[in-house]
Design an enzyme around this catalytic site. Sequence first.
Site, PDB file in Angstrom:
ATOM      1  N   HIS A 260       0.836  -1.207   0.000  1.00  0.00           N
ATOM      2  CA  HIS A 260       0.000   0.000   0.000  1.00  0.00           C
ATOM      3  C   HIS A 260       0.873   1.261   0.000  1.00  0.00           C
ATOM      4  O   HIS A 260       0.741   2.125  -0.871  1.00  0.00           O
ATOM      5  CB  HIS A 260      -0.919  -0.024   1.232  1.00  0.00           C
ATOM      6  CG  HIS A 260      -1.814   1.176   1.354  1.00  0.00           C
ATOM      7  ND1 HIS A 260      -3.136   1.158   0.967  1.00  0.00           N
ATOM      8  CD2 HIS A 260      -1.584   2.419   1.819  1.00  0.00           C
ATOM      9  CE1 HIS A 260      -3.679   2.344   1.192  1.00  0.00           C
ATOM     10  NE2 HIS A 260      -2.748   3.146   1.705  1.00  0.00           N
ATOM     11  N   GLU A 261       1.768   1.348   0.962  1.00  0.00           N
ATOM     12  CA  GLU A 261       2.627   2.541   1.056  1.00  0.00           C
ATOM     13  C   GLU A 261       3.547   2.618  -0.158  1.00  0.00           C
ATOM     14  O   GLU A 261       3.868   3.709  -0.633  1.00  0.00           O
ATOM     15  CB  GLU A 261       3.433   2.546   2.362  1.00  0.00           C
ATOM     16  CG  GLU A 261       2.587   2.538   3.652  1.00  0.00           C
ATOM     17  CD  GLU A 261       1.524   3.634   3.735  1.00  0.00           C
ATOM     18  OE1 GLU A 261       1.738   4.728   3.170  1.00  0.00           O
ATOM     19  OE2 GLU A 261       0.466   3.396   4.357  1.00  0.00           O
ATOM     20  N   HIS A 264       1.742   4.459  -2.806  1.00  0.00           N
ATOM     21  CA  HIS A 264       1.819   5.911  -2.562  1.00  0.00           C
ATOM     22  C   HIS A 264       3.189   6.436  -3.004  1.00  0.00           C
ATOM     23  O   HIS A 264       3.293   7.478  -3.643  1.00  0.00           O
ATOM     24  CB  HIS A 264       1.654   6.205  -1.063  1.00  0.00           C
ATOM     25  CG  HIS A 264       0.235   6.199  -0.569  1.00  0.00           C
ATOM     26  ND1 HIS A 264      -0.754   6.989  -1.118  1.00  0.00           N
ATOM     27  CD2 HIS A 264      -0.366   5.532   0.459  1.00  0.00           C
ATOM     28  CE1 HIS A 264      -1.902   6.796  -0.450  1.00  0.00           C
ATOM     29  NE2 HIS A 264      -1.696   5.905   0.511  1.00  0.00           N
ATOM     30  N   GLU A 290      -4.670   7.909  -2.930  1.00  0.00           N
ATOM     31  CA  GLU A 290      -5.161   6.656  -2.370  1.00  0.00           C
ATOM     32  C   GLU A 290      -5.472   5.649  -3.486  1.00  0.00           C
ATOM     33  O   GLU A 290      -5.352   4.438  -3.287  1.00  0.00           O
ATOM     34  CB  GLU A 290      -6.401   6.942  -1.508  1.00  0.00           C
ATOM     35  CG  GLU A 290      -6.782   5.857  -0.542  1.00  0.00           C
ATOM     36  CD  GLU A 290      -5.744   5.569   0.548  1.00  0.00           C
ATOM     37  OE1 GLU A 290      -4.829   6.392   0.761  1.00  0.00           O
ATOM     38  OE2 GLU A 290      -5.837   4.500   1.175  1.00  0.00           O
TER      39      GLU A 290
HETATM   40 CO    CO Z   1      -3.118   5.257   1.991  1.00  0.00          CO
END
Ligand code: CO
Length: 492
Positions: A260-261, A264, A290
């Site tokens: 997830h990160e 980003h 996101e």
């Molecule tokens: Co996030």
Amino acid sequence: MDSLYTEFVEQSRKIADLQYAAAVLEWDKETYMPAKSAEIRSQQIATLSETAHTWLIDPAYENVMQQLLEQKDLSENELDNVKIRLKEVLRLKKKTPAFVRKMSETVSKAYHKWIEARRKNDFSIYAPALEELINLKKEEAEIYGYEEHPYDALLQEYEESASVEMLDKVFADLLPGLSEILEKYKNKNIDTHFLHKKYDAAKQLEWGKYLAEQMGLDKDKTRLDISEHPFTTNFSATDVRITTRIDENDFSNNTWSTIHEGGHALYELGLPIEEYGLPLGTFTSLSIHESQSRFWENCVGKNGAFWYHYLPEAQRFFPEQLSEIKLEVFMQAVNRIEPSLIRTEADEVTYHFHIYIRYLIEKELIAGTISTKDISKIWNEKYKELLGIDVPDDKSGCLQDIHWSIGSLGYFPTYSLGSLYAAQFWDKLKSDNPNIESEISNGNLNTTLQWLRQNIHQYGKKYDSEQLCKKVTDSTLDSTIFLKYLEDKFSK
Ligand code: CO
């Protein structure tokens, strides 16, 4: 280059330098700072942030931008930079220094009360401070101004194209479909015990670093460290930091937090460095940010094609825990759907009910149709009604998120929007590259990354979320694509 535009760029970069320096201090505070320097560190960060703010609203800076707008010889990108920045400055200027100070004091009080209320597991400890903060947020909505609903003014702090009208429609389209999928595919008998064996912390960190590198995070431009809550921060497109949280009895947390990160981080790494400190060198909106993290976490990182290649790799890292596990069993465990209490641990389907409940409460708090002291009661009723679960206490109920205590009202909906945009981008990537899943199943993630770079990352703030979505997918936000994506996934 025009000299006045050069002046604008130089001033913009000085402001960015201060903001990113504050971000470095903030990153250090969350990762390596010795505990006893918390107070002085907060002061150091505040000094840098306040100075950046002063420079941002300096009339001389605004004047340069106003003059530039009257010139006819700016390039399209130069003009975009000036226009977008001026709009930001004019919005910022609406708040008086006295209001900004009051907000920061009120937030600080509410945050501490939230910590105390969580510790004692009692919402009523926090309610009065939260009410004060909500009243100030209502005032803020009036200061910013709005056309239809006061909550729109707060939403637009995070997401320019969002409004109550838009979100009501998004959720009305989304929730019935989600309920159907939930009913059809929820299964409590899926074996997940192997995800909760003992996974050595150092080995997990190594695994996280391996995954980040596989995704395309450049080792010379990034770091992966450990913090209490995973986050991504960046100081330029050449220095992006991600963190993860490691639980020795859990394979999932670190794995999907890192992915997830990492998503980003790839967005930040893909922004044009030549636009450093300028709007076109900055991410466009929270929902698009996101969308990038969820694209990697869910569309790629919970896909059978991805694990076709990476489960054997995971087995190499963790032979004792995973070597007996078949791909199909692994995928079922990873994609298990089940209503639960905690938002950050929710699956891809039930997650949006968590967001919807927060959205409903925020909207009504700002409209004044519900009162702060009733939050706990309304929260618990909604969880029963929409997810069929009983909330045993405030800690696993309305005290679980930090957002309200720091004044972030209007933030939650961007999480749901991010998932919807992610599914639309994934859908378009697949139609542009029909072989993409077979590439991914060979451990080749580069076409995916290059597609995101080309279609999304390179533009910075040039397009807002809706414009970008239209440009990339030829369609506006469309929750049916997300529902179709889920149906495809869970019917397998
Ligand atoms: Co996030």
